[in-house]
Design an enzyme around this catalytic site. Sequence first.
Site, PDB file in Angstrom:
ATOM      1  NE  ARG A 223       2.601   1.223 -19.447  1.00 56.48           N
ATOM      2  CZ  ARG A 223       2.431   2.143 -18.685  1.00 56.48           C
ATOM      3  NH1 ARG A 223       1.582   3.013 -19.015  1.00 56.48           N
ATOM      4  NH2 ARG A 223       3.087   2.443 -17.464  1.00 56.48           N
TER       5      ARG A 223
ATOM      6  NE  ARG B 226       3.422   8.062 -22.420  1.00 59.40           N
ATOM      7  CZ  ARG B 226       2.352   7.854 -23.343  1.00 59.40           C
ATOM      8  NH1 ARG B 226       1.370   7.297 -23.324  1.00 59.40           N
ATOM      9  NH2 ARG B 226       2.931   8.530 -24.437  1.00 59.40           N
TER      10      ARG B 226
ATOM     11  CG  LEU C 210       5.461   5.740 -13.069  1.00 55.26           C
ATOM     12  CD1 LEU C 210       6.289   6.189 -11.716  1.00 55.26           C
ATOM     13  CD2 LEU C 210       6.338   5.456 -14.211  1.00 55.26           C
TER      14      LEU C 210
ATOM     15  CG  ASN D 166       3.031  12.016  -9.429  1.00 49.22           C
ATOM     16  OD1 ASN D 166       3.715  12.765 -10.451  1.00 49.22           O
ATOM     17  ND2 ASN D 166       1.653  12.310  -9.218  1.00 49.22           N
TER      18      ASN D 166
ATOM     19  CG  HIS E 259      -2.093  15.222  -8.683  1.00 46.80           C
ATOM     20  ND1 HIS E 259      -2.294  14.869  -9.782  1.00 46.80           N
ATOM     21  CD2 HIS E 259      -3.466  15.617  -8.393  1.00 46.80           C
ATOM     22  CE1 HIS E 259      -3.694  14.814 -10.183  1.00 46.80           C
ATOM     23  NE2 HIS E 259      -4.375  15.510  -9.164  1.00 46.80           N
TER      24      HIS E 259
ATOM     25  CG  ASP F  98      -0.615   3.493  -4.067  1.00 44.50           C
ATOM     26  OD1 ASP F  98      -1.175   3.627  -3.283  1.00 44.50           O
ATOM     27  OD2 ASP F  98      -1.017   4.069  -5.254  1.00 44.50           O
TER      28      ASP F  98
ATOM     29  N   GLY G 188      -1.865   2.621  -7.500  1.00 45.33           N
ATOM     30  CA  GLY G 188      -3.232   3.390  -7.923  1.00 45.33           C
ATOM     31  C   GLY G 188      -2.613   4.503  -8.923  1.00 45.33           C
TER      32      GLY G 188
ATOM     33  CG  ASP H 151      -2.929  11.333  -9.448  1.00 42.57           C
ATOM     34  OD1 ASP H 151      -3.739  11.610 -10.342  1.00 42.57           O
ATOM     35  OD2 ASP H 151      -1.543  11.223  -9.730  1.00 42.57           O
TER      36      ASP H 151
HETATM   37  C1  GRF Z   1       2.985  20.310 -12.856  1.00 43.52           C
HETATM   38  O1  GRF Z   1       1.821  21.089 -12.323  1.00 43.52           O
HETATM   39  C2  GRF Z   1       2.580  18.788 -12.107  1.00 43.52           C
HETATM   40  O2  GRF Z   1       1.983  19.046 -11.055  1.00 43.52           O
HETATM   41  C3  GRF Z   1       1.956  18.401 -13.369  1.00 43.52           C
HETATM   42  O3  GRF Z   1       2.377  18.727 -14.500  1.00 43.52           O
HETATM   43  C4  GRF Z   1       3.066  20.015 -14.249  1.00 43.52           C
HETATM   44  C5  GRF Z   1       4.506  19.854 -14.844  1.00 43.52           C
HETATM   45  O4  GRF Z   1       5.021  21.166 -14.893  1.00 43.52           O
HETATM   46  N1  GRF Z   1       1.725  16.779 -12.887  1.00 43.52           N
HETATM   47  P1  GRF Z   1       6.208  21.504 -15.644  1.00 43.52           P
HETATM   48  O5  GRF Z   1       6.339  20.565 -17.192  1.00 43.52           O
HETATM   49  O6  GRF Z   1       7.252  20.946 -14.623  1.00 43.52           O
HETATM   50  O7  GRF Z   1       6.565  22.870 -15.937  1.00 43.52           O
END
Ligand code: GRF
Length: 202
Positions: free
Chosen positions: A62, A88, A90, A104, A106, A138, A140, A142
Amino acid sequence: MTPYSIVVLASGSGSLLQSLIDSQEQDNYTIDLVITDRDCPAVERAQRANIATRVIHMGPNRNQWDTTLRTALDTTHPDLIVSAGFMRVLGAEIVSAFEGRLINIHPALLPKFPGAHAVRDALAAGVATTGTTVHFVDYGVDTGAIIAQKEVAILPSDDEGTLHERIKVLEQELLVEVVARFAAGKVKYQVLREHPGSSDHE
Ligand code: GRF
């Protein structure tokens, strides 16, 4: 003036990457590199748009992977790194090098439902609404400062797939909006806690 430079990290179908590709000209940024951790449709989307790609497979080591990723990012000198469906976490080496320029997206309303199964967890929790969050990365998982969120109602007929697809429609809009704000110099970042090497980022 050199265009605002972006690197996108992806692992999946790349629909969010595609939204960013399609908005480059109108929002004054260029995607200079797409990095994935596996062979995935996001790579083909970048290639079709003549964007450089790099697949960095996660091997047994890793730390080696972190260093390879860090080197790939360093040589591109991005203004912003966008994790768009990158599966992954980071490592600290990446966060310490790019904190403040690392975001990111989410598929939940953080801090609710962090982690790799956010859509499934929101469904299982029986909440009436969920959504998506763009946040700074950061140290953590999310947990970084939230930049923007959008809500979506959960329908009685929803399963994980239908709900996630509806969330992704919002994400495609929200991510482009946020990246355009960064490219226009409209987003500031301040480290919210003390840790070695921390400093306020503009
Ligand atoms: C998105 O819903 C994002 O929030 C999540 O993975 C999905 C990625 O979708 N982490 P795509 O690969 O861009 O279609």
